[in-house]
Scaffold this motif. Structure first.
Motif, PDB file in Angstrom:
ATOM      1  N   UNK A  26       0.852  -1.193   0.000  1.00 45.76           N
ATOM      2  CA  UNK A  26       0.000   0.000   0.000  1.00 45.76           C
ATOM      3  C   UNK A  26       0.891   1.247   0.000  1.00 45.76           C
ATOM      4  N   UNK A  27       0.423   2.254  -0.717  1.00 50.72           N
ATOM      5  CA  UNK A  27       1.130   3.532  -0.785  1.00 50.72           C
ATOM      6  C   UNK A  27       0.595   4.414   0.348  1.00 50.72           C
ATOM      7  N   UNK A  28       1.437   4.710   1.342  1.00 53.41           N
ATOM      8  CA  UNK A  28       0.941   5.398   2.537  1.00 53.41           C
ATOM      9  C   UNK A  28       1.702   6.708   2.750  1.00 53.41           C
ATOM     10  N   UNK A  29       0.979   7.806   2.929  1.00 48.91           N
ATOM     11  CA  UNK A  29       1.609   9.075   3.313  1.00 48.91           C
ATOM     12  C   UNK A  29       1.229   9.380   4.755  1.00 48.91           C
ATOM     13  N   UNK A  30       2.190   9.943   5.489  1.00 46.64           N
ATOM     14  CA  UNK A  30       1.933  10.334   6.878  1.00 46.64           C
ATOM     15  C   UNK A  30       2.032  11.852   6.933  1.00 46.64           C
ATOM     16  N   UNK A  31       0.939  12.496   7.309  1.00 45.69           N
ATOM     17  CA  UNK A  31       0.933  13.963   7.384  1.00 45.69           C
ATOM     18  C   UNK A  31       1.176  14.374   8.832  1.00 45.69           C
TER      19      UNK A  31
END
Ligand code: NAD
Length: 308
Positions: A1-6
């Motif tokens: 999964x492509x995950x971004x953490x803001x």
């Protein structure tokens, strides 16, 4: 999964690091340039009960430099920065992006609804702890859990998918239709202990120095849970009161994040904790005098810090 953490501070780096270790493609988005530079150059130093290691292969950049559209965006800014942070990555969000907040407090789902469709929003809570020890260096000790569900209460495949991904990273995550009860119980815990410590300068255990400390904490818990019940949430006061008593007995020297923010002269998350409870109590016609008093006192402490 492509995950971004803001918001890749203490919690964002812990979750991002563990997710990357478990094989997910992770992008850390933050505005702390020194922290981002160390992660890019040396990897993220993550110290947990599983060991002290450097996690490489993470993409780390400022939000406006984000590219592509993640499958999952995990929001871990402090709550007072969420709106601005989400606005800065508007182009990064797509129709398939699920957005999950595990931040403390209330009002997080409403903030996310302003940026993506309600069915894209997941909400949850976590009991994992984390501390940022310096640029690129995060520590977390002990065990925690994560609970997630659709913010609108509708069970969708994304709830189980996201829970499985977090669980596979060792984050002990379940999809839980009763997630709002867990969120409110943590709000009650924080409204009592975080704000009481932040106003008095006491570590959690020092609240036991006089009987009024634990009594006040218990009274705030009861006020907050009354508001939760008015919103139709089936909270468990015994569980929450026991957690507060355990924390006072066991975490003698622990300084909650709100007290740490006060000591560092930073604004706190009081608005999304006591502030949201007071606003909702007014709408429901419920008196929450002690919660409101702590809100006012901490607002004064913050105002004095701004003037200093
Ligand atoms: P933190 O201050 O360590 O991290 C927040 C990060 O957000 C910082 O690195 C900051 O630079 C970044 N940020 C601020 N504005 C931004 C913007 N516009 N765009 C991108 N990034 C931005 O905070 P934390 O301790 O990781 O807490 C995050 C949330 O998790 C809070 O809601 C907190 O209450 C909750 N929480 C914390 C813990 C804990 O043990 N630390 C445990 C459970 C829940």
């Amino acid at each position: 999964m492509n995950i971004s953490i803001l918001g890749a501070g203490a919690m964002g780096s812990l979750f991002g690091g563990l997710l990357a270790e478990s094989g997910q493609r992770v992008t850390l988005l933050d505005i702390n340039d020194a922290h981002l530079a160390v992660i890019r150059e040396q990897g993220l130093r993550l110290v947990t009960d599983s060991g002290d290691r450097r996690i490489r292969g993470l993409t780390a950049c400022r939000p406006e430099q984000a590219s592509g559209h993640p499958d999952l965006l995990l929001v871990f800014t402090k709550t007072l920065h969420t709106e601005q942070a989400l606005a800065s990555i508007a182009a990064h969000l797509a129709g398939h992006t699920r957005v999950l907040s595990l931040q403390n407090g209330l009002g997080n789902a409403e903030t996310l609804f302003r940026h993506v469709a309600p069915e894209q929003v997941l909400i949850g809570m976590t009991t994992w702890p984390a501390d940022l020890h310096g640029p690129g260096h995060v520590e977390s000790h002990g065990l925690g859990v994560v609970r997630v569900f659709s913010a609108d209460g509708v069970e969708r495949p994304a709830c189980a998918e996201v829970a499985t991904v977090l669980d596979a990273a060792g984050l002990r995550c379940v999809a839980d239709a009763d997630v709002w009860a867990a969120i409110w119980e943590k709000v009650a815990f924080n409204a009592a202990l975080n704000s009481l410590c932040a106003v008095t300068g006491c570590a959690v255990g020092q609240l036991a120095a006089v009987p009024q400390g634990p009594e006040l904490a218990r009274a705030v818990v009861q006020e907050v849970l009354a508001v939760a019940r008015a919103e139709g949430i089936a909270v468990d006061p015994r569980h929450c009161l026991a957690s507060v008593a355990d924390a006072i007995a066991q975490h003698r020297t622990h300084k909650p994040s709100m007290l740490q923010d006060v000591l560092a002269g930073r604004p706190t998350e009081i608005g999304s904790i006591n502030g949201e409870v007071v606003a909702r109590a007014r709408r429901a016609g419920i008196a929450v005098p002690r919660t409101e008093m702590l809100l006012g006192l901490l607002r004064l402490v913050e105002a004095r810090a701004r003037e200093a």
